[in-house]
Structure formats: C-alpha cells, structure tokens
Design an enzyme around this catalytic site. Structure first.
Site, PDB file in Angstrom:
ATOM      1  N   ASP A  82     -67.664  -6.467 -23.394  1.00  0.00           N
ATOM      2  CA  ASP A  82     -67.234  -7.032 -22.388  1.00  0.00           C
ATOM      3  C   ASP A  82     -66.434  -5.085 -22.508  1.00  0.00           C
ATOM      4  O   ASP A  82     -66.566  -4.689 -23.381  1.00  0.00           O
ATOM      5  CB  ASP A  82     -66.415  -7.784 -22.827  1.00  0.00           C
ATOM      6  CG  ASP A  82     -65.764  -8.074 -21.947  1.00  0.00           C
ATOM      7  OD1 ASP A  82     -66.003  -7.979 -20.523  1.00  0.00           O
ATOM      8  OD2 ASP A  82     -65.041  -8.649 -21.605  1.00  0.00           O
ATOM      9  N   TYR A  99     -63.684  -2.830 -16.005  1.00  0.00           N
ATOM     10  CA  TYR A  99     -64.810  -1.973 -15.348  1.00  0.00           C
ATOM     11  C   TYR A  99     -64.445  -2.928 -13.383  1.00  0.00           C
ATOM     12  O   TYR A  99     -65.081  -2.092 -12.768  1.00  0.00           O
ATOM     13  CB  TYR A  99     -66.021  -3.087 -16.109  1.00  0.00           C
ATOM     14  CG  TYR A  99     -66.710  -2.164 -17.161  1.00  0.00           C
ATOM     15  CD1 TYR A  99     -65.865  -1.270 -17.574  1.00  0.00           C
ATOM     16  CD2 TYR A  99     -67.732  -2.338 -17.490  1.00  0.00           C
ATOM     17  CE1 TYR A  99     -66.333  -0.509 -19.252  1.00  0.00           C
ATOM     18  CE2 TYR A  99     -68.091  -2.520 -18.079  1.00  0.00           C
ATOM     19  CZ  TYR A  99     -67.942  -0.882 -19.063  1.00  0.00           C
ATOM     20  OH  TYR A  99     -68.894  -0.447 -20.277  1.00  0.00           O
ATOM     21  N   GLY A 100     -63.628  -3.472 -13.440  1.00  0.00           N
ATOM     22  CA  GLY A 100     -64.039  -4.387 -12.357  1.00  0.00           C
ATOM     23  C   GLY A 100     -63.812  -3.368 -10.572  1.00  0.00           C
ATOM     24  O   GLY A 100     -64.102  -3.947  -9.684  1.00  0.00           O
ATOM     25  N   CYS A 160     -69.713 -10.292 -20.018  1.00  0.00           N
ATOM     26  CA  CYS A 160     -68.983  -9.837 -18.396  1.00  0.00           C
ATOM     27  C   CYS A 160     -69.067 -10.054 -17.355  1.00  0.00           C
ATOM     28  O   CYS A 160     -70.884  -9.849 -17.312  1.00  0.00           O
ATOM     29  CB  CYS A 160     -68.300  -8.214 -19.429  1.00  0.00           C
ATOM     30  SG  CYS A 160     -68.020  -7.048 -17.795  1.00  0.00           S
ATOM     31  N   THR A 168     -68.943  -8.860 -13.833  1.00  0.00           N
ATOM     32  CA  THR A 168     -68.713  -7.514 -13.795  1.00  0.00           C
ATOM     33  C   THR A 168     -70.541  -6.831 -14.350  1.00  0.00           C
ATOM     34  O   THR A 168     -71.040  -6.246 -13.306  1.00  0.00           O
ATOM     35  CB  THR A 168     -67.828  -6.753 -13.620  1.00  0.00           C
ATOM     36  OG1 THR A 168     -66.701  -6.893 -13.572  1.00  0.00           O
ATOM     37  CG2 THR A 168     -67.680  -5.635 -12.804  1.00  0.00           C
ATOM     38  N   CYS A 228     -64.715 -13.846 -14.343  1.00  0.00           N
ATOM     39  CA  CYS A 228     -63.961 -12.672 -15.273  1.00  0.00           C
ATOM     40  C   CYS A 228     -63.649 -13.672 -16.771  1.00  0.00           C
ATOM     41  O   CYS A 228     -62.493 -14.430 -16.523  1.00  0.00           O
ATOM     42  CB  CYS A 228     -62.749 -12.037 -14.775  1.00  0.00           C
ATOM     43  SG  CYS A 228     -62.220 -10.679 -15.479  1.00  0.00           S
ATOM     44  N   THR A 229     -64.078 -13.089 -17.337  1.00  0.00           N
ATOM     45  CA  THR A 229     -63.849 -14.146 -18.990  1.00  0.00           C
ATOM     46  C   THR A 229     -63.139 -13.031 -19.095  1.00  0.00           C
ATOM     47  O   THR A 229     -62.045 -14.472 -20.119  1.00  0.00           O
ATOM     48  CB  THR A 229     -65.030 -13.640 -19.618  1.00  0.00           C
ATOM     49  OG1 THR A 229     -64.783 -12.114 -19.854  1.00  0.00           O
ATOM     50  CG2 THR A 229     -66.077 -13.530 -20.065  1.00  0.00           C
ATOM     51  N   HIS A 230     -61.706 -12.351 -18.976  1.00  0.00           N
ATOM     52  CA  HIS A 230     -61.252 -12.200 -19.443  1.00  0.00           C
ATOM     53  C   HIS A 230     -59.431 -13.742 -18.771  1.00  0.00           C
ATOM     54  O   HIS A 230     -58.964 -13.371 -19.189  1.00  0.00           O
ATOM     55  CB  HIS A 230     -59.530 -10.870 -18.445  1.00  0.00           C
ATOM     56  CG  HIS A 230     -60.302  -9.588 -19.493  1.00  0.00           C
ATOM     57  ND1 HIS A 230     -61.881  -8.618 -18.820  1.00  0.00           N
ATOM     58  CD2 HIS A 230     -59.777  -8.739 -20.000  1.00  0.00           C
ATOM     59  CE1 HIS A 230     -61.716  -7.954 -19.959  1.00  0.00           C
ATOM     60  NE2 HIS A 230     -60.328  -7.525 -20.743  1.00  0.00           N
TER      61      HIS A 230
HETATM   62  N1  DGL Z   1     -64.321  -9.290 -18.612  1.00  0.00           N
HETATM   63  C1  DGL Z   1     -65.111  -8.742 -17.701  1.00  0.00           C
HETATM   64  C2  DGL Z   1     -65.691  -9.640 -15.753  1.00  0.00           C
HETATM   65  O1  DGL Z   1     -66.090 -10.949 -16.566  1.00  0.00           O
HETATM   66  C3  DGL Z   1     -64.639  -7.156 -16.818  1.00  0.00           C
HETATM   67  C4  DGL Z   1     -63.340  -7.302 -16.370  1.00  0.00           C
HETATM   68  C5  DGL Z   1     -63.109  -6.068 -16.108  1.00  0.00           C
HETATM   69  O2  DGL Z   1     -63.374  -4.924 -17.210  1.00  0.00           O
HETATM   70  O3  DGL Z   1     -62.167  -5.201 -15.013  1.00  0.00           O
HETATM   71  O4  DGL Z   1     -65.816  -8.722 -15.143  1.00  0.00           O
END
Ligand code: DGL
Length: 286
Positions: free
Chosen positions: A7, A39-40, A70, A72, A209-211
């Site tokens: 991730d 990353y988003g 992730c 994204t 989003c896994t966060h």
């Molecule tokens: N945790 C990620 C997702 O599921 C990425 C979040 C990010 O880096 O913006 O999209």
C-alpha cells in the site's frame, strides 16, 4: 517465500490483518510506500511506476504472491503490471510470481455475483427501473476518476446505481494519525457532499480506500444509522483463499513471519494505527 502486501501507507494493514488471520502460518512482508504517500492525487503513470517499484522490492524480500492492498494502485496500475511486469519478473527469477488487486473481490461482495458474471440486458434501452439501490463509494480522487466501480458494477447489476465520492486529503490525514474530531469533520463533509449530489444518502457504502477502513467507525457514525458497509478486508481474504486453493504453485512460506517495511520514516507508527492494530507497530526501513 512469502505473501507480499503493498500500500502507499498504513491503509493496507486493514487487509493484511485479515489475511494473516486466514493464513496464520504463511510468511508475510508488508511494504508501505510512505515516502510517496498519498497516491490518490498523483497521475496515472506515476502511480504505475511507484507500484511497480514497490512490487520489485517485495519480490526482493521474498514475495511470490503480492496483494495490492490499495484501491488506487489496483484501479490504475494492476492491469499494466499483470501484462508487462509479471511475465518479465517470472522470466527473470524463474519462479511463480503474481500480483492481485482488491477491486474485483470488492465488486463481487457489492454485487453478490462472481466476477465472470455479466448481466444479460433484458431491459430495453431507456426503460426505467421501479427502484434503484444507491451504492456510495468513498475513495481517492484517482480511484473516482478511473470510474472502475461505476463501470464494473453496472456491467453486472442494473438495479444498483453507483456514485463515487472522492475524498482528497483523507488518506493523508489518516496517515498522519489525525485526531477523531478532525476526521469527523472531513468525513461528515464528504457524506454530505454525496447526499447533496445524489439527492439522498446511499443504501450501502463501499469504503473504497483501505485507509478509510481504519476509521470505519467514523463513517458508520456519519452515515445514517445502520447503513451497510462493504468491508474490503474480508472480501479480499475470501477471494484469496479461493485463489490460493486453485494455485498451489505459489509458495507462501510456513514460518508465520511478519515483516513490515517502509520507504518513509522507519519506527513506530501513529497512535491511531496502534489503536486499530491493538498494539504498537513498528516499520523497518525498506
Ligand atoms: N490506501 C490507498 C487506497 O486504497 C491509497 C490512499 C492514497 O495513498 O491516497 O486507495
């Protein structure tokens, strides 16, 4: 050999935790690209390059099967890596290596249908449905822009209308361990933005989003009481159990090893992560 989990940061821990419950004896290597998170808001090519570099690092660390925990990276980079990087790394290392994403299992959970199912269009074009169930997808800007959830769910279910709500900045706040009060305001704004756009609250929601799974309780509080949430970690673990049974060629190790690497600042993760994890968690330098 091991299972690799990737991730941009701590979000993938939500998937990792469920995978270690399902595969307790397997060896795991987790890589967080915290030097480049989030990353988003990044461009497509950059997300592909960063994801490829992360997968390379995981292969170096012994991973045979890599899960992009992730959305994204799964939405933007997965297909490219499967088509180009996987054949190349297999030829170079001479061993089975693969990379899998988390959107397919999430769509299977959201539609209740296997990925291979494509709805037969029985309705005439333009014919109206009596009722539509609204699925809200809270996700990063890059995932929302890919429209992957809208496109793939629409192919399978014509009674579900999907609306992605980009939440720029939210993954970054979670990564920094922002306090509940701050996150509540941000999540409330996004829940409200979706309600205003659609005209009502969604009937169910995907935390895409896994966060966001780390703060699933905040989403549950801000959405109308009882709104069903599709939880990616269990959907992904279910799918991976089936995949591993069909593909015994991937050696996942048997020493129950747990390695956590970061491209960013090594050391203990935030208080919020420890709370979610149930214990302090330390990352080593990648
Ligand atoms: N945790 C990620 C997702 O599921 C990425 C979040 C990010 O880096 O913006 O999209």
């Amino acid at each position: 050999m091991a299972m690799g989990v990737f991730d941009s940061g701590v979000g993938g821990l939500t998937v990792h935790r469920e995978l270690t419950r399902r595969f307790p004896t397997a060896d795991f290597v987790y890589l967080a690209d915290q030097a480049m998170a989030p990353y988003g808001g990044r461009g497509g090519e950059e997300i592909v390059d960063l994801t490829r570099a992360g997968c390379e690092r995981l292969v170096e660390a012994g991973a045979s099967l890599i899960v992009l925990a992730c959305n994204t990276a799964s939405a933007i980079a997965l297909r490219r890596l499967q088509q180009t990087w996987v054949p190349e790394v297999r030829a170079r290392t001479g061993r089975p290596v693969n990379v899998l994403g988390i959107i397919v299992p999430t769509i299977e959970a959201a539609t209740g249908l296997p990925w291979t199912y494509e709805a037969e269009r029985l309705r005439e074009e333009g014919e109206k449905r009596e009722s539509l169930e609204i699925t809200g997808v809270f996700c990063t800007a890059a995932t929302a822009m890919s429209r992957v959830y809208e496109i793939e769910i629409d192919k399978r279910r014509d009674d579900l209308a999907v609306f992605s709500e980009p939440c720029p900045g939210l993954a970054g706040l979670i990564e920094l361990g922002a306090p509940d009060e701050e996150l509540e305001v941000v999540v409330r704004d996004h829940v409200d933005a979706l309600r205003r756009r659609v005209g009502r609250h969604p009937d169910k929601a995907i935390l895409g989003c896994t966060h966001y799974e780390i703060v699933a309780d905040v989403f549950a509080r801000e959405l109308p009481e009882g709104t069903p949430l599709i939880h990616q970690p269990s959907a992904v673990a279910d799918a991976l159990e089936r995949y591993v049974t069909r593909h015994p060629e991937y050696d996942l190790g048997a020493g129950a090893g747990r390695v956590f690497l970061t491209t960013g600042k090594a050391g203990p993760q935030s208080e919020r992560v420890s709370r979610f994890w149930g214990a302090p968690l330390t990352f080593d330098p990648a």
